[in-house]
Design a protein around this motif. Structure first.
Motif, PDB file in Angstrom:
ATOM      1  N   UNK A   1       0.829  -1.211   0.000  1.00  0.00           N
ATOM      2  CA  UNK A   1       0.000   0.000   0.000  1.00  0.00           C
ATOM      3  C   UNK A   1       0.862   1.259   0.000  1.00  0.00           C
ATOM      4  N   UNK A   2       1.887   1.271   0.853  1.00  0.00           N
ATOM      5  CA  UNK A   2       2.799   2.422   0.894  1.00  0.00           C
ATOM      6  C   UNK A   2       3.520   2.572  -0.452  1.00  0.00           C
ATOM      7  N   UNK A   3       3.816   1.448  -1.075  1.00  0.00           N
ATOM      8  CA  UNK A   3       4.522   1.475  -2.357  1.00  0.00           C
ATOM      9  C   UNK A   3       3.670   2.086  -3.450  1.00  0.00           C
ATOM     10  N   UNK A   4       2.376   1.774  -3.430  1.00  0.00           N
ATOM     11  CA  UNK A   4       1.479   2.347  -4.439  1.00  0.00           C
ATOM     12  C   UNK A   4       1.325   3.850  -4.230  1.00  0.00           C
ATOM     13  N   UNK A   5       1.313   4.287  -2.981  1.00  0.00           N
ATOM     14  CA  UNK A   5       1.287   5.728  -2.702  1.00  0.00           C
ATOM     15  C   UNK A   5       2.570   6.391  -3.195  1.00  0.00           C
TER      16      UNK A   5
ATOM     17  N   UNK B   1       4.724  -7.359  -7.257  1.00  0.00           N
ATOM     18  CA  UNK B   1       3.501  -7.722  -7.958  1.00  0.00           C
ATOM     19  C   UNK B   1       2.502  -6.578  -7.968  1.00  0.00           C
ATOM     20  N   UNK B   2       2.409  -5.863  -6.837  1.00  0.00           N
ATOM     21  CA  UNK B   2       1.499  -4.711  -6.765  1.00  0.00           C
ATOM     22  C   UNK B   2       1.962  -3.591  -7.690  1.00  0.00           C
ATOM     23  N   UNK B   3       3.265  -3.314  -7.699  1.00  0.00           N
ATOM     24  CA  UNK B   3       3.802  -2.243  -8.539  1.00  0.00           C
ATOM     25  C   UNK B   3       3.677  -2.582 -10.022  1.00  0.00           C
ATOM     26  N   UNK B   4       3.954  -3.821 -10.378  1.00  0.00           N
ATOM     27  CA  UNK B   4       3.874  -4.230 -11.773  1.00  0.00           C
ATOM     28  C   UNK B   4       2.463  -4.024 -12.317  1.00  0.00           C
ATOM     29  N   UNK B   5       1.490  -4.439 -11.539  1.00  0.00           N
ATOM     30  CA  UNK B   5       0.097  -4.280 -11.943  1.00  0.00           C
ATOM     31  C   UNK B   5      -0.288  -2.806 -12.039  1.00  0.00           C
TER      32      UNK B   5
ATOM     33  N   UNK C   1       1.698  -0.180 -12.535  1.00  0.00           N
ATOM     34  CA  UNK C   1       2.382   0.472 -13.657  1.00  0.00           C
ATOM     35  C   UNK C   1       1.675   0.139 -14.966  1.00  0.00           C
ATOM     36  N   UNK C   2       1.279  -1.119 -15.135  1.00  0.00           N
ATOM     37  CA  UNK C   2       0.583  -1.526 -16.353  1.00  0.00           C
ATOM     38  C   UNK C   2      -0.734  -0.761 -16.512  1.00  0.00           C
ATOM     39  N   UNK C   3      -1.479  -0.629 -15.424  1.00  0.00           N
ATOM     40  CA  UNK C   3      -2.757   0.091 -15.475  1.00  0.00           C
ATOM     41  C   UNK C   3      -2.544   1.575 -15.750  1.00  0.00           C
ATOM     42  N   UNK C   4      -1.530   2.155 -15.110  1.00  0.00           N
ATOM     43  CA  UNK C   4      -1.227   3.573 -15.351  1.00  0.00           C
ATOM     44  C   UNK C   4      -0.902   3.814 -16.818  1.00  0.00           C
ATOM     45  N   UNK C   5      -0.059   2.977 -17.392  1.00  0.00           N
ATOM     46  CA  UNK C   5       0.364   3.174 -18.772  1.00  0.00           C
ATOM     47  C   UNK C   5      -0.787   3.002 -19.757  1.00  0.00           C
ATOM     48  N   UNK C   6      -1.693   2.074 -19.424  1.00  0.00           N
ATOM     49  CA  UNK C   6      -2.853   1.870 -20.298  1.00  0.00           C
ATOM     50  C   UNK C   6      -3.784   3.079 -20.273  1.00  0.00           C
ATOM     51  N   UNK C   7      -3.895   3.690 -19.099  1.00  0.00           N
ATOM     52  CA  UNK C   7      -4.832   4.809 -18.929  1.00  0.00           C
ATOM     53  C   UNK C   7      -4.232   6.160 -19.277  1.00  0.00           C
ATOM     54  N   UNK C   8      -2.901   6.207 -19.376  1.00  0.00           N
ATOM     55  CA  UNK C   8      -2.238   7.496 -19.580  1.00  0.00           C
ATOM     56  C   UNK C   8      -1.237   7.445 -20.732  1.00  0.00           C
ATOM     57  N   UNK C   9      -1.706   7.242 -21.948  1.00  0.00           N
ATOM     58  CA  UNK C   9      -0.776   7.215 -23.086  1.00  0.00           C
ATOM     59  C   UNK C   9      -0.019   8.539 -23.201  1.00  0.00           C
ATOM     60  N   UNK C  10       1.291   8.410 -23.469  1.00  0.00           N
ATOM     61  CA  UNK C  10       2.129   9.602 -23.527  1.00  0.00           C
ATOM     62  C   UNK C  10       2.810   9.914 -22.205  1.00  0.00           C
TER      63      UNK C  10
END
Length: 411
Positions: A81-85, A108-112, A114-123
């Motif tokens: 949780x702290x890592x995601x923050x 595992x939490x960070x990998x998931x 990062x993948x979601x962030x990149x999908x939602x934030x192209x560029x």
């Protein structure tokens, strides 16, 4: 703590970072999210020094792209949780390169995320560079295009470890003791599978999982190990969970062998002292007596920080990033990710390759044993007078293991 203090101002430090074509003098700002406090904090603090040291070594003329690397650490207290923050703060501040390693649950939490962030934030994509988290799922069932692992995963390490154990005829009864999270579970799983295949005569006489970074007294576990009749312990423990285990074994009079991943990491050499001579082993992608340039760097690091450098994946990250940025002619994470796939670089111990299929670095592994330092193997971690003596090297093609990764690449 000087590294932890920087985390407070990460947003300010990274504000205004922009993506441009790689050119001489461009600054590549990176954030490492790992523990700097708590029982496992000393490991993260030592590694933060390593990033500071090698960011300087590999900046400018130290890399083919001519860029300057800057790494800011953030304390995640070993919490997903702290890592995601921390990830959100880093991205909001403009970071495009995230580094982490200690704790596969965090990885595992960070990998998931990062993948979601990149999908939602192209560029605004970011890359996740994994220096130490070894859960095989990260490059198998849960592989992710934006994740690159620079350590060897547990299937690779156990494959090499079990090959060595299979030749040790005095190993007959094994006890599995590991931390109760994804990494520890995987160590136990693959140890049982590989030993059954290579030495079916070996008995697994006991198995335990204990809380991560919470156990201060391992005496009860040592009592169980002795009662089981085990002549060997296999453990993926790291940090305080390994040093306190070794301490309890010494105090409890257990004289069996230990096969480990992290015997050379902060705190454990001191706990080992001379009692572990000839019976504590480490399987890893580097060790304290590599010689050559690595030896020079280790000596310089120790003189500068009064500490020992052991996380060789730090070097791999800077080597491959510099090469990928030069190849891509850019520091844009999208272009650099494409350049990282399949890249080969000459490293401290020969050529390594970032396998395109799953983003798992292919590299040699070494079996070493704790013993007295000598003229041939002189480096003494934590000034113990002892060292990790190399016994056997497992080249890339031997340490490599298959992957089930079905990589989804961006269009």
């Amino acid at each position: 703590m000087k590294f932890a203090m920087k985390a407070v101002a990460v947003g300010v430090m990274l504000a205004g970072v922009s993506v441009a074509f790689a050119q001489k003098g461009e600054v590549v700002k990176m954030v490492r999210i790992d523990p700097l406090t708590g029982l496992l904090g000393p490991v993260g603090v030592s590694q933060a020094k390593g990033y500071q040291f090698f960011a300087e070594k590999f900046s400018g003329a130290g890399n083919p792209a001519g860029v300057k690397f800057e790494v800011t650490p953030i304390d995640n207290k070993l919490s997903p949780a702290e890592s995601l923050n921390a990830l959100k703060a880093a991205i909001d501040g403009g970071a495009r390169y995230i580094i982490q390693g200690n704790g596969s649950s965090v990885a595992l939490a960070l990998s998931d995320a990062v993948a979601k962030h990149n999908e939602r934030n192209p560029g605004k994509e970011v890359l996740y560079l994994n220096d130490s988290a070894v859960d095989p799922d990260l490059t198998n069932s849960k592989c992710n295009y934006w994740h690159f692992r620079f350590d060897a995963d547990t299937t690779m390490k156990v494959e090499a470890m079990s090959s060595f154990i299979s030749e040790q005829k005095d190993v007959k009864k094994v006890y599995l003791l590991n931390q109760n999270y994804s990494h520890g579970v995987q160590v136990a799983k693959y140890a049982k599978e590989t030993l059954a295949r290579k030495r079916p005569d070996i008995q697994i006489v006991g198995e335990d999982l204990h809380p991560l970074a919470q156990t201060r007294d391992f005496a009860p576990y040592i009592a169980k190990i002795k009662a089981s009749g085990a002549d060997t312990v296999i453990t993926g423990n790291w940090g305080s969970d390994l040093s306190l285990l070794i301490k309890a074994a010494n105090e409890g009079g257990y004289n069996g062998k230990f096969f480990t991943y992290y015997a050379g990491v902060t705190g454990t050499p001191t706990a080992l002292g001379t009692n572990g001579a000839g019976r504590v082993y480490q399987i890893a992608y580097n060790h304290y007596n590599m010689g050559g340039q690595m030896q020079k760097w280790q000596d310089e690091f120790k003189k500068k920080y009064n500490d020992d450098f052991y996380t060789g994946s730090t070097i791999r990250i800077f080597e491959t990033l510099g090469a990928a940025m030069a190849k891509a002619k850019s520091t844009d994470p999208v272009k650099v990710a494409a350049a990282l796939e399949g890249i080969r670089v000459q490293s401290i111990n020969g050529e390594v390759e970032m396998r395109k299929t799953d983003h798992q670095l292919q590299q040699p592994l070494y079996m070493t044993v704790w013993d007295k330092a000598s003229a041939k193997y002189p480096y003494s971690p934590e000034n113990t007078g002892m060292t990790l003596v190399p016994l056997k090297e497992y080249p890339n093609y031997v340490s490599s293991t298959p992957t089930s990764c079905q990589m989804k690449r961006p269009s």
